[in-house]
Design an enzyme around this catalytic site. Structure first.
Site, mmCIF file in Angstrom:
data_model
loop_
_atom_site.group_PDB
_atom_site.id
_atom_site.type_symbol
_atom_site.label_atom_id
_atom_site.label_comp_id
_atom_site.label_asym_id
_atom_site.label_seq_id
_atom_site.Cartn_x
_atom_site.Cartn_y
_atom_site.Cartn_z
ATOM 1 N N ARG A 1 -15.225 7.866 19.280
ATOM 2 C CA ARG A 1 -14.434 9.195 20.188
ATOM 3 C C ARG A 1 -14.187 8.592 21.592
ATOM 4 O O ARG A 1 -14.252 9.344 22.585
ATOM 5 C CB ARG A 1 -15.227 10.264 20.189
ATOM 6 N N ALA B 1 0.198 -3.687 8.721
ATOM 7 C CA ALA B 1 1.114 -3.621 7.555
ATOM 8 C C ALA B 1 2.595 -4.697 7.805
ATOM 9 O O ALA B 1 2.686 -4.743 8.825
ATOM 10 C CB ALA B 1 1.474 -2.367 7.298
ATOM 11 N N GLY B 2 3.152 -5.214 6.430
ATOM 12 C CA GLY B 2 4.289 -5.721 6.673
ATOM 13 C C GLY B 2 4.918 -5.197 5.527
ATOM 14 O O GLY B 2 4.588 -5.608 4.329
ATOM 15 N N HIS B 3 6.031 -4.357 5.447
ATOM 16 C CA HIS B 3 6.650 -3.959 4.351
ATOM 17 C C HIS B 3 8.139 -4.475 4.169
ATOM 18 O O HIS B 3 9.075 -3.960 5.243
ATOM 19 C CB HIS B 3 6.766 -2.570 4.227
ATOM 20 N N GLN C 1 -1.394 -0.816 3.201
ATOM 21 C CA GLN C 1 -2.316 -1.582 2.617
ATOM 22 C C GLN C 1 -2.656 -1.126 1.036
ATOM 23 O O GLN C 1 -1.471 -0.862 0.530
ATOM 24 C CB GLN C 1 -3.645 -1.519 3.215
ATOM 25 N N ARG D 1 -1.108 -15.997 0.235
ATOM 26 C CA ARG D 1 -1.697 -14.925 -0.572
ATOM 27 C C ARG D 1 -2.572 -15.637 -1.741
ATOM 28 O O ARG D 1 -1.995 -16.578 -2.479
ATOM 29 C CB ARG D 1 -0.878 -13.903 -0.947
ATOM 30 N N ASP E 1 0.493 -5.366 -0.196
ATOM 31 C CA ASP E 1 1.776 -6.333 -0.584
ATOM 32 C C ASP E 1 2.234 -6.010 -2.084
ATOM 33 O O ASP E 1 2.751 -7.140 -2.622
ATOM 34 C CB ASP E 1 1.400 -7.709 -0.321
ATOM 35 N N LYS F 1 5.489 -2.033 -1.824
ATOM 36 C CA LYS F 1 5.506 -0.604 -1.115
ATOM 37 C C LYS F 1 6.876 -0.329 -0.647
ATOM 38 O O LYS F 1 7.655 0.684 -0.703
ATOM 39 C CB LYS F 1 4.435 -0.058 -0.563
ATOM 40 N N SER G 1 10.205 -3.235 -11.387
ATOM 41 C CA SER G 1 10.938 -3.497 -10.261
ATOM 42 C C SER G 1 11.385 -5.383 -10.737
ATOM 43 O O SER G 1 10.269 -5.949 -11.082
ATOM 44 C CB SER G 1 10.433 -3.766 -8.766
HETATM 45 P P1 GDP Z 1 4.356 -4.180 0.795
HETATM 46 O O1 GDP Z 1 3.444 -4.510 2.005
HETATM 47 O O2 GDP Z 1 3.832 -3.461 -0.252
HETATM 48 O O3 GDP Z 1 5.556 -3.482 1.242
HETATM 49 O O4 GDP Z 1 4.799 -5.593 0.268
HETATM 50 P P2 GDP Z 1 5.424 -6.742 1.064
HETATM 51 O O5 GDP Z 1 6.911 -6.722 1.570
HETATM 52 O O6 GDP Z 1 4.333 -7.466 1.972
HETATM 53 O O7 GDP Z 1 5.371 -7.960 -0.129
HETATM 54 C C1 GDP Z 1 6.338 -7.781 -1.323
HETATM 55 C C2 GDP Z 1 7.324 -8.770 -1.428
HETATM 56 O O8 GDP Z 1 7.750 -9.006 -2.562
HETATM 57 C C3 GDP Z 1 8.269 -8.859 -0.581
HETATM 58 O O9 GDP Z 1 8.537 -10.260 -0.131
HETATM 59 C C4 GDP Z 1 9.386 -8.079 -1.221
HETATM 60 O O10 GDP Z 1 10.774 -8.426 -0.904
HETATM 61 C C5 GDP Z 1 8.998 -8.801 -2.746
HETATM 62 N N1 GDP Z 1 9.339 -7.818 -3.860
HETATM 63 C C6 GDP Z 1 9.256 -6.619 -3.949
HETATM 64 N N2 GDP Z 1 9.418 -6.207 -5.168
HETATM 65 C C7 GDP Z 1 9.863 -7.428 -5.904
HETATM 66 C C8 GDP Z 1 10.241 -7.574 -7.182
HETATM 67 O O11 GDP Z 1 10.228 -6.837 -8.023
HETATM 68 N N3 GDP Z 1 10.498 -8.906 -7.697
HETATM 69 C C9 GDP Z 1 10.229 -9.946 -6.694
HETATM 70 N N4 GDP Z 1 10.707 -11.408 -6.952
HETATM 71 N N5 GDP Z 1 10.051 -9.725 -5.505
HETATM 72 C C10 GDP Z 1 9.840 -8.208 -5.043
HETATM 73 P P1 IMO Z 2 0.754 -4.029 3.432
HETATM 74 O O1 IMO Z 2 1.005 -2.523 3.975
HETATM 75 C C1 IMO Z 2 -2.377 -7.290 2.679
HETATM 76 C C2 IMO Z 2 -5.997 -7.261 4.775
HETATM 77 C C3 IMO Z 2 -6.140 -8.394 5.712
HETATM 78 C C4 IMO Z 2 -7.638 -8.583 5.722
HETATM 79 C C5 IMO Z 2 -8.123 -7.256 5.624
HETATM 80 C C6 IMO Z 2 -8.581 -6.517 7.058
HETATM 81 O O2 IMO Z 2 1.672 -4.974 4.119
HETATM 82 O O3 IMO Z 2 0.296 -3.869 2.230
HETATM 83 P P2 IMO Z 2 -6.985 -5.768 9.217
HETATM 84 O O4 IMO Z 2 -6.296 -6.577 10.122
HETATM 85 O O5 IMO Z 2 -6.574 -4.725 8.502
HETATM 86 O O6 IMO Z 2 -8.597 -5.275 9.888
HETATM 87 O O7 IMO Z 2 -7.341 -6.829 7.975
HETATM 88 O O8 IMO Z 2 -6.935 -6.426 5.157
HETATM 89 N N1 IMO Z 2 -4.690 -6.560 5.085
HETATM 90 C C7 IMO Z 2 -3.670 -6.598 4.196
HETATM 91 N N2 IMO Z 2 -3.511 -7.333 3.209
HETATM 92 N N3 IMO Z 2 -1.199 -6.193 2.974
HETATM 93 C C8 IMO Z 2 -1.536 -5.412 4.096
HETATM 94 O O9 IMO Z 2 -0.655 -4.487 4.349
HETATM 95 C C9 IMO Z 2 -2.725 -5.727 4.811
HETATM 96 N N4 IMO Z 2 -3.176 -5.036 5.932
HETATM 97 C C10 IMO Z 2 -4.473 -5.655 6.163
HETATM 98 O O10 IMO Z 2 -5.507 -9.693 5.189
HETATM 99 O O11 IMO Z 2 -7.985 -9.191 4.513
HETATM 100 MG MG MG Z 3 2.921 -6.396 3.119
#
Ligand code: GDP
Ligand code: IMO
Ligand code: MG
Length: 431
Positions: A144, A39-41, A225, A306, A13, A16, A414
């Site tokens: 496997r 993942a949640g991007h 991650q 978080r 998070d 990315k 950023s």
């Molecule tokens: P990822 O999993 O690494 O792609 O990150 P996430 O999307 O899960 O979480 C990042 C959060 O921070 C999202 O809600 C983005 O919209 C937000 N975000 C990213 N860059 C910035 C920043 O520079 N400032 C702020 N305030 N929010 C940001």
């Molecule tokens: P992005 O790509 C943050 C964490 C889960 C848990 C551990 C194992 O958005 O950064 P899993 O379901 O993968 O077996 O869980 O990893 N986790 C993440 N934390 N961002 C993520 O992805 C994550 N994907 C898994 O919360 O602690």
């Molecule tokens: Mg994320």
């Protein structure tokens, strides 16, 4: 040979999605190499905010090829949902999305087993997983016994793989978690529906990637991650089940290590973590609350709050080493705008010893005392600033301090979630 890898440097998070979407404008291909719909991007531009779970973060840029590599575990329902949602906002997928025919499929029994283990009444170690079946699916891959996307091409073979798995999983789920597995025919018919949707997107992605490389196409490999969640290098056992670090890009896409020429690391200006596990700089006070509140720190996949803490240079230095990061991307600096004092952890103290390198022992990570340096906050708005010179002097000092501490330059700072809220200090590729 323009191939770059973007990795998370902390516990996921880091932002990315935002950064990959930004870079995608100037590349030809964005390729995910591991993880699944854990993942949640998040991608924000104008009025649009979209959270991608499986589809690469280049999809909002017309004409860019998006590849889901063999290292990704694919959940049929999650992928179909995401494809539908993108089609609803008029994003064309055909001809732009390619899915490896060597990717493992997440089956419903993987989710049941993941959730069962997590709720195991203390019998099993709770990890705080996303409950999406990621761990059990990778476990089958290594054992496997997994079902792969290429198996969808051969109905007879698929059925026989499924039968063998069904027998084993029914017994395990029943005896360990008291759960009944769906009928074999129901699982099979869901796979048949998925087959209809997905067959045309399947391809031999190692051939594709290597062809693209030989044609000098610009390729961006998208990590999910973060380094501290890597199954080998993270805070085991509180990790995910794949190699989220840069090495995963080679195994997860079939790209030889000799063809990767840049590795970039994304880190927040502070630290967050979701789920269980050690987090040396975690805050339980009003500073932690403020980081969570101002940073909207709720999981993009599960909505869980978080955990928040100060920036940890031990973690960042470790990520730089493990991944070979030569340029940094700092996100969410704007979240620190209201802090009078900002702390940075430079070492861990445990039983009289100060560690300079990341210890493996969970006991040390759980109980160590972070060694902090303190910085005066800038107490001014940085949100939305696009030019480094416009940052308050103390914010510039903070960025410079991190760069000096980590002996690595910044490529991007950023200042907000939107694509446009970005200070670019260099380019992804020079040509
Ligand atoms: P990822 O999993 O690494 O792609 O990150 P996430 O999307 O899960 O979480 C990042 C959060 O921070 C999202 O809600 C983005 O919209 C937000 N975000 C990213 N860059 C910035 C920043 O520079 N400032 C702020 N305030 N929010 C940001
Ligand atoms: P992005 O790509 C943050 C964490 C889960 C848990 C551990 C194992 O958005 O950064 P899993 O379901 O993968 O077996 O869980 O990893 N986790 C993440 N934390 N961002 C993520 O992805 C994550 N994907 C898994 O919360 O602690
Ligand atoms: Mg994320």
């Amino acid at each position: 040979m323009p191939v770059a890898v973007v990795v998370g440097m902390q516990w996921g998070d880091e932002g990315k999605g935002k950064i990959i979407d930004l870079f995608a404008e100037n590349v030809d291909v964005v390729a995910r190499y591991q993880g699944g719909h854990n993942a949640g991007h998040t991608i924000c531009f104008g009025e649009t905010e979209f959270v991608l779970h499986l589809i690469p973060s280049g999809i909002f840029h017309k004409g860019k090829l998006c590849v889901i590599g063999n290292g990704v575990v694919v959940d049929p329902m999650a992928l179909q949902d995401e494809m539908r949602q993108l089609e609803e906002v008029n994003i064309e997928l055909e001809g732009r999305l390619v899915i490896s025919d060597r990717a493992n499929i997440i089956m419903p029994y993987h989710g049941v087993s993941d959730q069962g283990r997590e709720k195991g009444d203390g019998k099993f170690q709770k990890i705080g997983t996303t409950g999406r079946g990621i761990g059990p699916s990778y476990a089958d891959k290594i054992a496997r016994t997994g079902i792969r996307t290429c198996d969808l091409r051969d109905e007879k073979f698929l059925r026989s793989r499924l039968e063998a798995n069904h027998e084993e999983k029914s017994l395990v789920l029943k005896s360990l978690y008291g759960k009944e597995l769906s009928e074999l025919d129901a699982l099979y018919s869901d796979l048949m529906v998925f087959r209809e949707v997905v067959l045309k997107y399947l391809d031999d992605t190692h051939v594709l990637m290597n062809n693209l490389i030989s044609r000098d196409k610009k390729i961006l490999c998208e990590g999910a991650q973060g380094t501290m969640l890597d199954v080998d290098h993270g805070t085991y056992p509180f990790v995910t089940s794949s190699n989220s670090s840069a090495g995963g890009a080679c195994t997860g896409l079939g790209i030889p290590p000799t063809k990767i020429d840049r590795v970039l690391g994304v880190m927040k200006a502070y630290t967050t973590r979701v789920g269980e596990g050690p987090f040396p700089t975690e805050l339980f006070d009003k500073d932690g609350e403020q980081l969570g509140k101002v940073g909207h720190e709720f999981g993009a996949t599960t909505g869980r709050p978080r955990r928040c803490g100060w920036f940890d240079a031990m973690v960042a230095r470790y990520a730089i080493k493990i991944n070979g990061i030569e340029a940094l991307i700092l996100t969410k600096i704007d979240v620190l705008d209201g802090f009078k004092t900002i702390k940075v952890c430079t070492g861990y103290k445990f039983e009289g010893k100060v560690y300079a390198d990341m210890p493996a022992d969970p006991k040390v990570l759980e109980s160590c005392e972070p060694v902090y340096t303190e910085h005066e906050g800038w107490m001014q708005k940085t949100a939305g600033i696009r030019d480094f010179d416009e940052l308050p002097q103390k914010a510039k000092d903070y960025v410079k301090h991190l760069s000096d501490l980590l002996e690595t330059p910044f490529l991007i700072v950023s200042t907000g979630p939107d694509r446009e809220d970005t200070i670019e200090l260099g380019r992804l590729f020079n040509s």
